[in-house]
Design an enzyme around this catalytic site. Structure first.
Site, PDB file in Angstrom:
ATOM      1  N   ARG A  42       0.815  -1.217   0.000  1.00 39.45           N
ATOM      2  CA  ARG A  42       0.000   0.000   0.000  1.00 39.45           C
ATOM      3  C   ARG A  42       0.850   1.268   0.000  1.00 39.45           C
ATOM      4  NH1 ARG A  42      -5.180  -1.141   3.981  1.00 39.45           N
ATOM      5  NH2 ARG A  42      -5.993  -2.936   2.838  1.00 39.45           N
ATOM      6  N   ASP A 154     -14.889   9.029   9.613  1.00 42.90           N
ATOM      7  CA  ASP A 154     -13.794   8.086   9.364  1.00 42.90           C
ATOM      8  C   ASP A 154     -12.487   8.801   9.647  1.00 42.90           C
ATOM      9  OD1 ASP A 154     -13.825   5.200   7.725  1.00 42.90           O
ATOM     10  OD2 ASP A 154     -11.887   6.229   7.649  1.00 42.90           O
TER      11      ASP A 154
END
Length: 285
Positions: A42, A154
């Site tokens: 990632r 979030d």
């Protein structure tokens, strides 16, 4: 920039442990050594954006060149898991329609057109928040006796931005019932190679997004929320953090309000001081 083969490009054990500790302390997500390859994969896109030569150079940038303060939000965006779907664990939305919302409205029967507040506390790209909004909008259209607002929060700024745009790959909305697709989704007249859809503006106006770290000691959220969805997130936290997060969330529920966890987190709920009304669904008494 020199080319590095990915097989030879890795974070040092020390740099991975520093990243794992940092993410655990700031976000609550635990990254055991088995997650090292996932984290490295990632981070490679971010490394290219920074024009760095390798994962080792990224570790230098973070920890030995004072790059951490400015880089932390991007690091969090890169390593947090953002799995989400429309109508994921659909039983909860059926229960919301048949039991939870009718009970909440009955408790506020003396109010004229009460406003129900629903919080998607780990909203990712917004699929859960908009699913909630679709279900409630259908109920309002039939009953005309309440209003609602949905808040999605979030830690990742990237997914919050997608939630605000409300644009999704067309294949992602397959679980949305056909009638709701026609009411709440806009399809391009000339779809491209990867067709996309957008949530209609009437629904977008009822859903807001803001950044929130569940590991924060205090949440800048109303304390009269009717339903909180926190599904499939606590499995990434250790038990003390799970208990602390749940305790903080409960403070923001009105009496009689509901907390919904993921079905995979049902054992987490065994220690919650609330009444269980269904699998992974708890009511504040």
């Amino acid at each position: 920039m020199p080319a590095f083969a990915q097989d030879d490009d890795h974070l040092s054990a020390g740099d991975f442990q520093r990243i794992a500790t940092l993410i655990g302390d700031h976000v609550g997500i635990r990254l055991p050594p088995a997650k090292r390859l996932m984290v490295e994969g990632r981070l490679r896109k971010r490394i290219r954006m920074l024009n760095l030569a390798s994962l080792h150079a990224y570790g230098d940038y973070l920890f030995r060149q004072d790059g951490l303060e400015g880089e932390l939000p991007f690091l969090i965006n890169a390593v947090t898991t953002n799995k989400t779907d429309f109508f994921r664990e659909a039983e909860h939305f059926e229960l919301m329609q048949k039991l939870l919302v009718p009970d909440l409205l009955a408790r506020r029967a003396k109010e004229r057109n009460p406003l129900l507040k629903v919080w998607s506390a780990a909203s990712s790209t917004g699929a859960e928040a908009y699913t909630i909004a679709m279900v409630l909008a259908d109920m309002v259209a039939q009953q005309h006796n309440f209003g609602f607002s949905v808040l999605g929060t979030d830690i990742s700024t990237d997914v919050l931005e997608q939630g605000r745009r409300a644009v999704y790959p067309a294949e992602m909305v397959t679980p949305v019932p056909q009638g709701m697709q026609s009411r709440y989704l806009m399809f391009a007249r000339r779809p491209g190679i990867r067709p996309e859809v957008r949530i209609v503006p009437e629904l977008r106006r009822l859903v807001q997004f803001q950044r929130l770290n569940l590991m924060s000691k205090n949440y800048a959220i109303d304390r009269d929320v009717d339903m909180i969805f926190l599904r499939n997130v606590l499995i990434y936290f250790d038990k003390p953090d799970q208990s602390a997060v749940i305790s903080r969330l409960i403070e923001h529920l009105r009496p009689g309000g509901y907390l919904l966890l993921g079905h995979s987190e049902s054992m987490v709920g065994t220690s919650i001081a609330m009444r269980q009304v269904a699998p992974a669904v708890f009511q504040k008494v």
